[in-house]
Design an enzyme around this catalytic site. Structure first.
Site, short mmCIF file in Angstrom:
data_model
loop_
_atom_site.label_atom_id
_atom_site.label_comp_id
_atom_site.label_asym_id
_atom_site.label_seq_id
_atom_site.Cartn_x
_atom_site.Cartn_y
_atom_site.Cartn_z
N ASP A 1 58.26 -59.04 -28.59
CA ASP A 1 57.16 -59.13 -29.58
C ASP A 1 55.94 -58.05 -28.81
OD1 ASP A 1 54.74 -58.80 -31.18
OD2 ASP A 1 55.03 -61.14 -31.49
N TRP B 1 51.48 -66.75 -31.13
CA TRP B 1 52.48 -65.89 -31.68
C TRP B 1 53.85 -66.43 -31.22
CZ3 TRP B 1 50.51 -64.50 -36.15
CH2 TRP B 1 49.33 -63.95 -35.91
N LYS C 1 47.59 -53.30 -34.50
CA LYS C 1 46.68 -53.66 -33.35
C LYS C 1 46.23 -52.23 -32.52
CE LYS C 1 47.05 -58.14 -34.28
NZ LYS C 1 48.46 -58.63 -33.88
C1 LIG Z 1 49.01 -60.00 -34.73
C2 LIG Z 1 50.28 -60.60 -34.20
C3 LIG Z 1 51.29 -60.82 -34.86
C4 LIG Z 1 51.47 -60.79 -36.20
O1 LIG Z 1 51.53 -59.95 -36.70
P1 LIG Z 1 51.85 -59.68 -38.40
O2 LIG Z 1 52.07 -58.26 -38.39
O3 LIG Z 1 50.44 -60.16 -38.86
O4 LIG Z 1 52.70 -60.69 -38.88
C5 LIG Z 1 52.29 -61.23 -33.99
N1 LIG Z 1 52.48 -61.24 -32.74
C6 LIG Z 1 51.41 -60.92 -31.89
C7 LIG Z 1 51.54 -60.64 -30.47
C8 LIG Z 1 50.25 -60.34 -32.59
O5 LIG Z 1 49.48 -60.06 -31.97
#
Ligand SMILES: *Cc1c(COP(=O)(O)O)cnc(C)c1O
Length: 356
Positions: A166, A99, A190
């Protein structure tokens, strides 16, 4: 048979949040209409949005001087919106996984990227330490939980420049000192709700530092001016988030959730560490309490598929490791009950006893 849902995302949600969302789809609060067929500008939806934003602030103890917004586009859209809005010349990124790499790729469209530290040398199996954040960068970007490889930064670091994080896969899993960050974002799917909504916590006064012309939808200013309502927001996803937030509050808040998470993670990590057959893939100090990655030791490697099949007979789902790591990944998000971790641990012990 009871299913134990270890999916990495979209993933397990509190049962009550799903049930109440189902009810709201049929009839929202007894108004005779579905949540799906009312205006996002109606007072019924405004009340949902207001409560969701307020509860999110309350549970995370977000101080004054920050705003919360819910947008579409996923965390991946933020990979581009962040440099679009904040990168003038050079930004710093901590490279701790897939990511982070994707975020770096987008930033490069807008300017220079300084990879301040990386754990790529060891297949992202640890979180780099002892690096210095340069003072001449526009911001420093981190991924607090490395969902795919299972490492996590479980403390709030000090940064001399605006810190952007993030937190897609560990938001609401532990208390966070929000005041150390300028912007925090993540996809909901998540730990917070269904796919389709992205949360953003943004500090006042950090916008307007670039002369770049930014299209309206990609400009944070647009979405802050009419919080979460510039265009039609993901109404259903926001509703389920609200139900999850109510569930967290009902349990006693994030401190309670965190201790539950630590208990679940310890149970599984202790089993891995005491096993003759399984072994963890992440350095101990960097281990995530949300995504627990492990493989079989070399001499047992060919039994991985057999264990996968065996665990399915016990109702254990979603433990296949990401293709870039192999083996197993058990995602133990907030809504996963400890009984599910116990079921996995029991299955591992039983399989090991019969197959050593
Ligand atoms: C799942 C995830 C993403 C991607 O998220 P989307 O909503 O599918 O764009 C980005 N960063 C992390 C840490 C993730 O676990």
């Amino acid at each position: 048979m009871k299913k134990h849902n270890f999916n990495a995302g979209p993933s397990v949600l509190p049962r009550v949040a799903i049930e109440n969302s189902a009810k709201a789809v049929l009839d929202l609060n007894g108004i005779g209409l579905s949540l799906l067929e009312i205006s996002h500008r109606s007072k019924d939806f405004q009340a949902i949005l207001d409560e969701a934003m307020a509860l999110f602030k309350e549970l995370l103890d977000i101080p004054a001087g920050y705003q919360v917004i819910f947008l579409g586009g996923g965390a991946s859209m933020q990979f581009c919106m962040i440099p679009y809005n904040f990168l003038n010349k050079k930004a710093g990124y901590l490279e701790t996984g897939v990511w982070a790499e994707k975020a770096i790729k987008e930033a490069k469209f807008f300017g220079e990227v300084d990879i301040v530290a990386s754990s790529k040398d060891k297949n992202f199996s640890y979180v780099p330490k002892g690096y210095t954040i340069p003072a001449d960068i526009d911001y420093f970007h981190i991924t607090t939980n490395n969902t795919i490889y299972g490492s996590e930064i479980r403390c709030d670091i000090d940064s001399p420049v605006p810190l952007i994080a993030d937190m897609s896969s560990d938001i609401l899993s532990r208390p966070v000192d929000i005041s150390k960050y300028s912007l925090i974002y993540g996809g909901a799917q998540k730990n917070l709700g269904p796919a389709g909504v992205t949360f953003i916590i943004i500090k006042d006064g950090i916008l307007g530092k670039t002369d770049r012309k930014i299209p309206s939808m990609l400009n944070y200013a647009t979405h802050l001016k009419e919080p979460s309502l510039y265009n039609t927001p993901p109404v259903f996803a926001i509703y389920t988030c609200l139900e999850t937030l109510r569930w967290i509050k009902g349990l006693g808040g994030i401190k309670t959730i965190e201790s539950m998470n630590i208990k679940k993670a310890n149970l599984l990590y202790d089993t891995i560490d005491n096993s003759k057959m399984f072994v963890g893939t992440v350095e101990k100090e960097s281990r995530s309490i949300m995504n627990i990655c492990f493989v079989m030791k070399d001499q047992y490697k060919e039994k991985e598929d057999a264990f996968m099949e065996f665990s399915k007979t016990k109702g254990i789902l979603g433990i296949k490791g990401h293709r870039s790591v192999g083996g197993f990944r058990a995602s133990t998000y907030n809504a996963l009950p400890i009984e599910s971790v116990q079921a996995l641990v029991d299955a591992m012990n039983e399989f090991e006893k019969n197959n050593l």
